[in-house]
Motif scaffolding. Structure first.
Motif, PDB file in Angstrom:
ATOM      1  N   PHE A   1      82.351 -94.348 -77.473  1.00 23.21           N
ATOM      2  CA  PHE A   1      81.255 -94.200 -76.517  1.00 23.21           C
ATOM      3  C   PHE A   1      80.827 -95.542 -75.930  1.00 23.21           C
ATOM      4  O   PHE A   1      80.409 -95.614 -74.775  1.00 23.21           O
ATOM      5  CB  PHE A   1      80.052 -93.541 -77.203  1.00 23.21           C
ATOM      6  CG  PHE A   1      80.215 -92.067 -77.450  1.00 23.21           C
ATOM      7  CD1 PHE A   1      81.395 -91.415 -77.147  1.00 23.21           C
ATOM      8  CD2 PHE A   1      79.170 -91.325 -77.999  1.00 23.21           C
ATOM      9  CE1 PHE A   1      81.550 -90.056 -77.382  1.00 23.21           C
ATOM     10  CE2 PHE A   1      79.310 -89.959 -78.229  1.00 23.21           C
ATOM     11  CZ  PHE A   1      80.508 -89.329 -77.918  1.00 23.21           C
ATOM     12  N   THR A   2      80.888 -96.593 -76.711  1.00 22.43           N
ATOM     13  CA  THR A   2      80.374 -97.890 -76.259  1.00 22.43           C
ATOM     14  C   THR A   2      81.467 -98.849 -75.802  1.00 22.43           C
ATOM     15  O   THR A   2      81.184-100.012 -75.504  1.00 22.43           O
ATOM     16  CB  THR A   2      79.554 -98.554 -77.383  1.00 22.43           C
ATOM     17  OG1 THR A   2      80.380 -98.687 -78.557  1.00 22.43           O
ATOM     18  CG2 THR A   2      78.326 -97.731 -77.725  1.00 22.43           C
TER      19      THR A   2
ATOM     20  N   GLU B   1      76.749 -87.895 -76.477  1.00 29.37           N
ATOM     21  CA  GLU B   1      75.675 -88.732 -76.982  1.00 29.37           C
ATOM     22  C   GLU B   1      75.272 -88.244 -78.365  1.00 29.37           C
ATOM     23  O   GLU B   1      75.569 -87.106 -78.746  1.00 29.37           O
ATOM     24  CB  GLU B   1      74.458 -88.711 -76.050  1.00 29.37           C
ATOM     25  CG  GLU B   1      73.772 -87.365 -75.954  1.00 29.37           C
ATOM     26  CD  GLU B   1      72.531 -87.396 -75.067  1.00 29.37           C
ATOM     27  OE1 GLU B   1      72.573 -88.085 -74.019  1.00 29.37           O
ATOM     28  OE2 GLU B   1      71.536 -86.722 -75.419  1.00 29.37           O
TER      29      GLU B   1
ATOM     30  N   HIS C   1      72.052 -89.224 -81.678  1.00 29.81           N
ATOM     31  CA  HIS C   1      70.852 -89.972 -82.039  1.00 29.81           C
ATOM     32  C   HIS C   1      71.049 -90.659 -83.383  1.00 29.81           C
ATOM     33  O   HIS C   1      71.596 -90.080 -84.322  1.00 29.81           O
ATOM     34  CB  HIS C   1      69.642 -89.033 -82.116  1.00 29.81           C
ATOM     35  CG  HIS C   1      68.338 -89.750 -82.266  1.00 29.81           C
ATOM     36  ND1 HIS C   1      67.783 -90.519 -81.269  1.00 29.81           N
ATOM     37  CD2 HIS C   1      67.482 -89.838 -83.323  1.00 29.81           C
ATOM     38  CE1 HIS C   1      66.642 -91.032 -81.680  1.00 29.81           C
ATOM     39  NE2 HIS C   1      66.435 -90.640 -82.932  1.00 29.81           N
TER      40      HIS C   1
ATOM     41  N   ARG D   1      74.774 -93.259 -75.966  1.00 33.39           N
ATOM     42  CA  ARG D   1      75.384 -92.450 -74.905  1.00 33.39           C
ATOM     43  C   ARG D   1      76.706 -93.090 -74.480  1.00 33.39           C
ATOM     44  O   ARG D   1      76.845 -94.309 -74.466  1.00 33.39           O
ATOM     45  CB  ARG D   1      74.456 -92.334 -73.703  1.00 33.39           C
ATOM     46  CG  ARG D   1      73.175 -91.562 -73.982  1.00 33.39           C
ATOM     47  CD  ARG D   1      72.347 -91.373 -72.715  1.00 33.39           C
ATOM     48  NE  ARG D   1      71.163 -90.569 -72.979  1.00 33.39           N
ATOM     49  CZ  ARG D   1      70.005 -91.055 -73.385  1.00 33.39           C
ATOM     50  NH1 ARG D   1      69.889 -92.377 -73.581  1.00 33.39           N
ATOM     51  NH2 ARG D   1      68.981 -90.266 -73.605  1.00 33.39           N
TER      52      ARG D   1
ATOM     53  N   ARG E   1      77.834 -83.313 -75.107  1.00 34.01           N
ATOM     54  CA  ARG E   1      76.853 -84.153 -74.408  1.00 34.01           C
ATOM     55  C   ARG E   1      77.264 -85.617 -74.326  1.00 34.01           C
ATOM     56  O   ARG E   1      76.670 -86.382 -73.587  1.00 34.01           O
ATOM     57  CB  ARG E   1      75.496 -84.046 -75.104  1.00 34.01           C
ATOM     58  CG  ARG E   1      74.926 -82.630 -75.120  1.00 34.01           C
ATOM     59  CD  ARG E   1      73.544 -82.624 -75.745  1.00 34.01           C
ATOM     60  NE  ARG E   1      72.973 -81.283 -75.774  1.00 34.01           N
ATOM     61  CZ  ARG E   1      71.766 -81.000 -76.280  1.00 34.01           C
ATOM     62  NH1 ARG E   1      71.017 -81.974 -76.782  1.00 34.01           N
ATOM     63  NH2 ARG E   1      71.319 -79.763 -76.276  1.00 34.01           N
TER      64      ARG E   1
ATOM     65  N   TRP F   1      81.255 -93.597 -81.995  1.00 36.76           N
ATOM     66  CA  TRP F   1      80.375 -94.658 -81.503  1.00 36.76           C
ATOM     67  C   TRP F   1      81.210 -95.727 -80.793  1.00 36.76           C
ATOM     68  O   TRP F   1      80.870 -96.195 -79.697  1.00 36.76           O
ATOM     69  CB  TRP F   1      79.597 -95.270 -82.664  1.00 36.76           C
ATOM     70  CG  TRP F   1      78.475 -96.201 -82.261  1.00 36.76           C
ATOM     71  CD1 TRP F   1      78.437 -97.028 -81.178  1.00 36.76           C
ATOM     72  CD2 TRP F   1      77.248 -96.403 -82.960  1.00 36.76           C
ATOM     73  NE1 TRP F   1      77.268 -97.740 -81.157  1.00 36.76           N
ATOM     74  CE2 TRP F   1      76.515 -97.376 -82.243  1.00 36.76           C
ATOM     75  CE3 TRP F   1      76.701 -95.871 -84.129  1.00 36.76           C
ATOM     76  CZ2 TRP F   1      75.257 -97.833 -82.646  1.00 36.76           C
ATOM     77  CZ3 TRP F   1      75.441 -96.329 -84.534  1.00 36.76           C
ATOM     78  CH2 TRP F   1      74.733 -97.278 -83.804  1.00 36.76           C
TER      79      TRP F   1
ATOM     80  N   GLU G   1      77.949 -83.474 -79.938  1.00 34.74           N
ATOM     81  CA  GLU G   1      78.307 -84.845 -79.577  1.00 34.74           C
ATOM     82  C   GLU G   1      79.451 -84.866 -78.562  1.00 34.74           C
ATOM     83  O   GLU G   1      79.432 -85.664 -77.614  1.00 34.74           O
ATOM     84  CB  GLU G   1      78.707 -85.626 -80.830  1.00 34.74           C
ATOM     85  CG  GLU G   1      77.538 -85.969 -81.752  1.00 34.74           C
ATOM     86  CD  GLU G   1      77.027 -84.777 -82.557  1.00 34.74           C
ATOM     87  OE1 GLU G   1      75.923 -84.869 -83.103  1.00 34.74           O
ATOM     88  OE2 GLU G   1      77.763 -83.765 -82.640  1.00 34.74           O
TER      89      GLU G   1
ATOM     90  N   THR H   1      69.379 -93.725 -79.106  1.00 34.87           N
ATOM     91  CA  THR H   1      70.348 -92.730 -78.682  1.00 34.87           C
ATOM     92  C   THR H   1      71.567 -93.453 -78.113  1.00 34.87           C
ATOM     93  O   THR H   1      71.435 -94.307 -77.230  1.00 34.87           O
ATOM     94  CB  THR H   1      69.761 -91.794 -77.617  1.00 34.87           C
ATOM     95  OG1 THR H   1      68.648 -91.089 -78.188  1.00 34.87           O
ATOM     96  CG2 THR H   1      70.797 -90.790 -77.146  1.00 34.87           C
TER      97      THR H   1
ATOM     98  N   ARG I   1      83.231 -91.513 -70.357  1.00 40.32           N
ATOM     99  CA  ARG I   1      83.655 -90.351 -71.148  1.00 40.32           C
ATOM    100  C   ARG I   1      85.091 -90.541 -71.622  1.00 40.32           C
ATOM    101  O   ARG I   1      86.008 -90.642 -70.798  1.00 40.32           O
ATOM    102  CB  ARG I   1      83.542 -89.077 -70.311  1.00 40.32           C
ATOM    103  CG  ARG I   1      83.688 -87.810 -71.136  1.00 40.32           C
ATOM    104  CD  ARG I   1      83.528 -86.565 -70.277  1.00 40.32           C
ATOM    105  NE  ARG I   1      83.447 -85.373 -71.109  1.00 40.32           N
ATOM    106  CZ  ARG I   1      82.315 -84.775 -71.457  1.00 40.32           C
ATOM    107  NH1 ARG I   1      81.166 -85.266 -71.020  1.00 40.32           N
ATOM    108  NH2 ARG I   1      82.320 -83.705 -72.218  1.00 40.32           N
TER     109      ARG I   1
END
Length: 279
Positions: free
Chosen positions: A104-105, A136, A138, A147, A134, A101, A131, A145, A151
């Motif tokens: 990703f963020t 991403e 949930h 995302r 993709r 997480w 994960e 979700t 990358r």
């Protein structure tokens, strides 16, 4: 941006090719090799070389894939509800973000290290397939979700303690870090000890490779261990002639930095005993 050797890390040509290929393909780089060959340090140096932040996820035997995404602290929420806390009405207050997480963020692209993936349960790699594919996942508790904004460069290390699933291997770019040859090891040592005398280095590395190639050795000394050994030799201000092995045991000076099991210490003692008996 391409990965190259840094001021503190010697990357062989095939290693730089592997890293840059994985970055180009946008696939995780799976790095294997015996312990002490710089797999974890590789991720740190890739981050430094590419000018990215590093997020490290060190896997243990009890680690679950879900922890890399997030964890829901239901116990804290129950306790707060009993105490009448206002924050209990927002479930997001009880969501702990995992390393994926965070990666990703992140506002900028980062390097994500998943270290020693083979320590976890055999299902651990499979549980991360979607994960990592993709980029991403949930969050069921908040119905959102997550995302990836950028990358991440994913580097996964393994000590080969167990086989990894084929489906996981298929999604990775693979590289095996071989133990460095004498020329490469000499370059690595020169980075850490730039002032080391040539005669001492030659004698020490010759003895080190003789030890590594001793038949029956349970644990071969690694790159990190030879660096520790050389640091001790320099601290003791030993000369090349001081490295002559003890005739009674054939053990190298300060052998505790190189030999890490009693079986290996006893092996050299037996070899010395046999050599004296054949004289």
């Amino acid at each position: 941006m391409t990965f190259v050797s840094t001021q503190s890390y010697v990357a062989t040509k095939d290693l730089t090719v592997a890293v840059n290929a994985a970055v180009t393909l946008q696939r995780p780089l799976l790095v294997k090799g015996e312990p002490g060959t710089g797999k974890t340090e590789l991720a740190r140096q890739v981050a430094a070389s590419l000018g990215m932040d590093l997020i490290e996820w060190h896997v243990k035997s009890t680690t679950k894939a879900q922890q890399g995404l997030y964890e829901y602290d239901a116990v804290s929420r129950l306790r707060d509800s009993q105490l009448g806390e206002a924050r209990v009405h927002d479930v997001s207050n009880y969501i702990r973000r995992g390393k994926l997480w965070q990666a990703f963020t992140a506002p900028q692209r980062v390097v994500l290290l998943i270290d020693e993936v083979d320590k976890a349960d055999i299902e651990f790699p499979n549980d991360l397939l979607q994960e990592l594919d993709r980029m991403e996942f949930h969050v069921y508790e908040t119905a959102e979700t997550v995302r990836a904004l950028h990358r991440p460069v994913v580097i996964i290390t393994s000590n080969n303690e167990k086989e990894l699933p084929d489906a996981f291997l298929r999604r990775c770019f693979f590289h095996y870090i071989r133990f460095p040859d004498p020329e490469t090891l000499r370059a690595i040592v020169s980075l850490h000890f730039p002032g080391i005398k040539e005669a001492l280095l030659t004698t020490a590395l010759t003895q080190f490779y003789e030890i590594r190639e001793t038949p029956g050795l349970k644990k071969k000394p690694s790159t990190s261990e030879v660096l520790d050994w050389l640091k001790l030799l320099l601290a003791e201000d030993l000369a090349p002639e001081d490295l002559r092995r003890d005739a009674k045991s054939a053990l190298p000076r300060l052998h505790g930095a190189l030999l890490k099991t009693e079986q290996d210490v006893q092996l050299f003692e037996r070899l010395a005993f046999m050599a004296r008996g054949n004289r």
